[in-house]
Design a protein around this motif. Structure first.
Motif, mmCIF file in Angstrom:
data_model
loop_
_atom_site.group_PDB
_atom_site.id
_atom_site.type_symbol
_atom_site.label_atom_id
_atom_site.label_comp_id
_atom_site.label_asym_id
_atom_site.label_seq_id
_atom_site.Cartn_x
_atom_site.Cartn_y
_atom_site.Cartn_z
ATOM 1 N N LYS A 104 7.371 10.400 -20.046
ATOM 2 C CA LYS A 104 8.241 11.538 -19.732
ATOM 3 C C LYS A 104 8.599 12.311 -21.003
ATOM 4 O O LYS A 104 8.593 13.551 -21.013
ATOM 5 C CB LYS A 104 9.508 11.065 -19.031
ATOM 6 C CG LYS A 104 10.398 12.207 -18.560
ATOM 7 C CD LYS A 104 11.518 11.729 -17.643
ATOM 8 C CE LYS A 104 12.353 12.904 -17.132
ATOM 9 N NZ LYS A 104 13.401 12.481 -16.180
ATOM 10 N N GLY A 105 8.892 11.592 -22.064
ATOM 11 C CA GLY A 105 9.198 12.263 -23.324
ATOM 12 C C GLY A 105 8.026 13.074 -23.829
ATOM 13 O O GLY A 105 8.180 14.218 -24.276
ATOM 14 N N LYS B 22 10.092 9.338 -26.740
ATOM 15 C CA LYS B 22 10.655 8.530 -25.653
ATOM 16 C C LYS B 22 11.855 9.264 -25.057
ATOM 17 O O LYS B 22 12.822 9.565 -25.767
ATOM 18 C CB LYS B 22 11.083 7.157 -26.171
ATOM 19 C CG LYS B 22 11.624 6.229 -25.085
ATOM 20 C CD LYS B 22 11.992 4.870 -25.673
ATOM 21 C CE LYS B 22 12.515 3.930 -24.593
ATOM 22 N NZ LYS B 22 12.886 2.605 -25.153
ATOM 23 N N TRP B 23 11.787 9.571 -23.777
ATOM 24 C CA TRP B 23 12.912 10.205 -23.089
ATOM 25 C C TRP B 23 14.064 9.218 -22.990
ATOM 26 O O TRP B 23 13.866 8.043 -22.655
ATOM 27 C CB TRP B 23 12.482 10.660 -21.704
ATOM 28 C CG TRP B 23 13.578 11.222 -20.847
ATOM 29 C CD1 TRP B 23 14.101 12.477 -20.879
ATOM 30 C CD2 TRP B 23 14.290 10.535 -19.809
ATOM 31 N NE1 TRP B 23 15.092 12.622 -19.934
ATOM 32 C CE2 TRP B 23 15.235 11.440 -19.265
ATOM 33 C CE3 TRP B 23 14.218 9.239 -19.292
ATOM 34 C CZ2 TRP B 23 16.098 11.085 -18.227
ATOM 35 C CZ3 TRP B 23 15.083 8.891 -18.261
ATOM 36 C CH2 TRP B 23 16.002 9.801 -17.737
ATOM 37 N N LEU C 280 0.821 -1.204 0.000
ATOM 38 C CA LEU C 280 0.000 0.000 0.000
ATOM 39 C C LEU C 280 0.859 1.260 0.000
ATOM 40 O O LEU C 280 0.529 2.264 -0.628
ATOM 41 C CB LEU C 280 -0.935 -0.005 1.214
ATOM 42 C CG LEU C 280 -2.045 -1.070 1.182
ATOM 43 C CD1 LEU C 280 -2.796 -1.098 2.512
ATOM 44 C CD2 LEU C 280 -3.007 -0.810 0.029
ATOM 45 N N MET C 281 1.980 1.204 0.731
ATOM 46 C CA MET C 281 2.869 2.359 0.775
ATOM 47 C C MET C 281 3.557 2.581 -0.573
ATOM 48 O O MET C 281 3.829 3.713 -0.976
ATOM 49 C CB MET C 281 3.920 2.166 1.864
ATOM 50 C CG MET C 281 3.359 2.231 3.280
ATOM 51 S SD MET C 281 4.629 1.926 4.527
ATOM 52 C CE MET C 281 5.673 3.367 4.275
ATOM 53 N N ALA C 282 3.834 1.499 -1.283
ATOM 54 C CA ALA C 282 4.525 1.602 -2.571
ATOM 55 C C ALA C 282 3.599 2.021 -3.696
ATOM 56 O O ALA C 282 4.044 2.562 -4.707
ATOM 57 C CB ALA C 282 5.185 0.271 -2.923
ATOM 58 N N ALA C 283 2.282 1.801 -3.542
ATOM 59 C CA ALA C 283 1.325 2.062 -4.612
ATOM 60 C C ALA C 283 1.342 3.507 -5.092
ATOM 61 O O ALA C 283 1.385 3.769 -6.301
ATOM 62 C CB ALA C 283 -0.082 1.657 -4.174
ATOM 63 N N PRO C 284 1.330 4.536 -4.200
ATOM 64 C CA PRO C 284 1.378 5.909 -4.692
ATOM 65 C C PRO C 284 2.644 6.223 -5.466
ATOM 66 O O PRO C 284 2.623 6.952 -6.451
ATOM 67 C CB PRO C 284 1.307 6.741 -3.398
ATOM 68 C CG PRO C 284 0.692 5.839 -2.385
ATOM 69 C CD PRO C 284 1.185 4.477 -2.737
ATOM 70 N N VAL C 285 3.769 5.661 -5.035
ATOM 71 C CA VAL C 285 5.032 5.886 -5.748
ATOM 72 C C VAL C 285 4.951 5.313 -7.155
ATOM 73 O O VAL C 285 5.346 5.934 -8.138
ATOM 74 C CB VAL C 285 6.212 5.265 -4.972
ATOM 75 C CG1 VAL C 285 7.510 5.430 -5.753
ATOM 76 C CG2 VAL C 285 6.322 5.906 -3.592
ATOM 77 N N GLN D 272 6.841 7.685 -14.015
ATOM 78 C CA GLN D 272 6.592 7.849 -15.440
ATOM 79 C C GLN D 272 7.420 6.867 -16.240
ATOM 80 O O GLN D 272 8.574 6.589 -15.909
ATOM 81 C CB GLN D 272 6.969 9.267 -15.896
ATOM 82 C CG GLN D 272 6.026 10.359 -15.478
ATOM 83 C CD GLN D 272 6.511 11.703 -16.016
ATOM 84 O OE1 GLN D 272 7.635 12.116 -15.773
ATOM 85 N NE2 GLN D 272 5.653 12.386 -16.753
ATOM 86 N N SER D 273 6.828 6.369 -17.309
ATOM 87 C CA SER D 273 7.617 5.591 -18.250
ATOM 88 C C SER D 273 8.447 6.560 -19.088
ATOM 89 O O SER D 273 8.211 7.781 -19.091
ATOM 90 C CB SER D 273 6.702 4.778 -19.159
ATOM 91 O OG SER D 273 5.961 5.634 -20.013
#
Length: 262
Positions: A28-29, A151-152, A13-18, A23-24
């Motif tokens: 990001k690109g 694509k970045w 649950l803690m990792a879900a917001p991160v 961004q892929s």
């Protein structure tokens, strides 16, 4: 529920917001080029003067001079540009008109005063040389974000002008003479400083470098654009000056019919 399962659930649950915020490279690109487009909008119309200097592999050069004007696209209307050669006499009044659209192929027309005829540039011919230069017809179009997938790649030192650049790969959605373009974009001001062009075999065929950027109001424009052809050793400089905005141009100034009656 066991203690171990509770710990695992809390960690998830803690990792879900991160994970949701991550961004892929593609996202990001896309986000960067959309910010760049937004920063450059609102200029309305422009006029400028230019020189085209062509260099052979051995360093010999020839020069041409032109005037250019542009009209920003609004709503369903495309962006338009008109480039008219003034010197030397053998190319005087030769003119290139370009309509740049979102999500579809651009339109281009070339006026040839020697025969008094307007020639439409076909999509298959847009990879050809414009006026004998190392710029292709498609290089003279507005390279909008909707024309590419992005694509970045990384952030790093700018190859021109100093500072940090976003490095982004873009692949054309429409027919193109290039399979891939690698773009260096100034991270602070979001203008392009370099583009490397690759063919379908993955070979690096050309490089464009833009330098001498100046700010007109809130809009950045390059003073020099150099295109180097790595296959032939030839290069072409486009030198830009006398930028003026708010000329009062309308779509009628960029019609195909107006090409002959300028």
């Amino acid at each position: 529920m066991t203690f171990l399962k509770k710990v695992s659930l809390i960690a998830m649950l803690m990792a879900a917001p991160v994970a949701a915020l991550a961004q892929s490279a593609e996202q990001k690109g896309e986000e960067i080029v959309q910010r760049a487009q937004a920063a450059g909008q609102g200029w309305g119309d422009s006029s400028s003067s230019g020189q085209m200097i062509l260099y052979t592999q051995g360093g010999a050069q020839s020069e041409r001079r032109f005037n250019a004007k542009g009209l920003e696209g609004r709503g369903n209307n495309p962006s338009a540009s008109l480039l008219v050669f003034e010197w030397p006499g053998d190319v005087r009044d030769t003119a290139l008109l370009t309509y740049s659209y979102d999500n579809k192929a651009d339109d281009q027309w070339l006026y040839l005063p020697s025969v008094g005829r307007v020639k439409r540039i076909s999509s298959s011919a847009r990879s050809g040389s414009f006026m004998g230069s190392e710029f292709a017809y498609e290089d003279m179009t507005d390279q909008g974000p909707d024309d590419f997938n992005h694509k970045w790649v990384q952030d790093g030192p700018c190859p021109v002008g100093g500072g940090t650049c976003h490095v982004i790969d873009r692949t054309p959605k429409q027919r193109s003479g290039y399979a891939l373009q690698r773009v260096w974009m100034n991270a602070s001001n979001l203008y392009v400083v370099q583009v490397q062009y690759f063919d379908r075999a993955g070979k690096h065929v050309k490089t464009l470098q833009s330098s001498g950027h100046k700010k007109y109001g809130r809009y950045w424009r390059a003073s020099k654009m150099r295109m180097v052809n790595h296959l032939t050793g030839k290069s072409t400089d486009l030198l830009w000056s006398n930028f003026k905005f708010g000329n009062g141009f309308s779509a009628n100034d960029f019609s195909v019919q107006a090409l002959k009656s300028r």
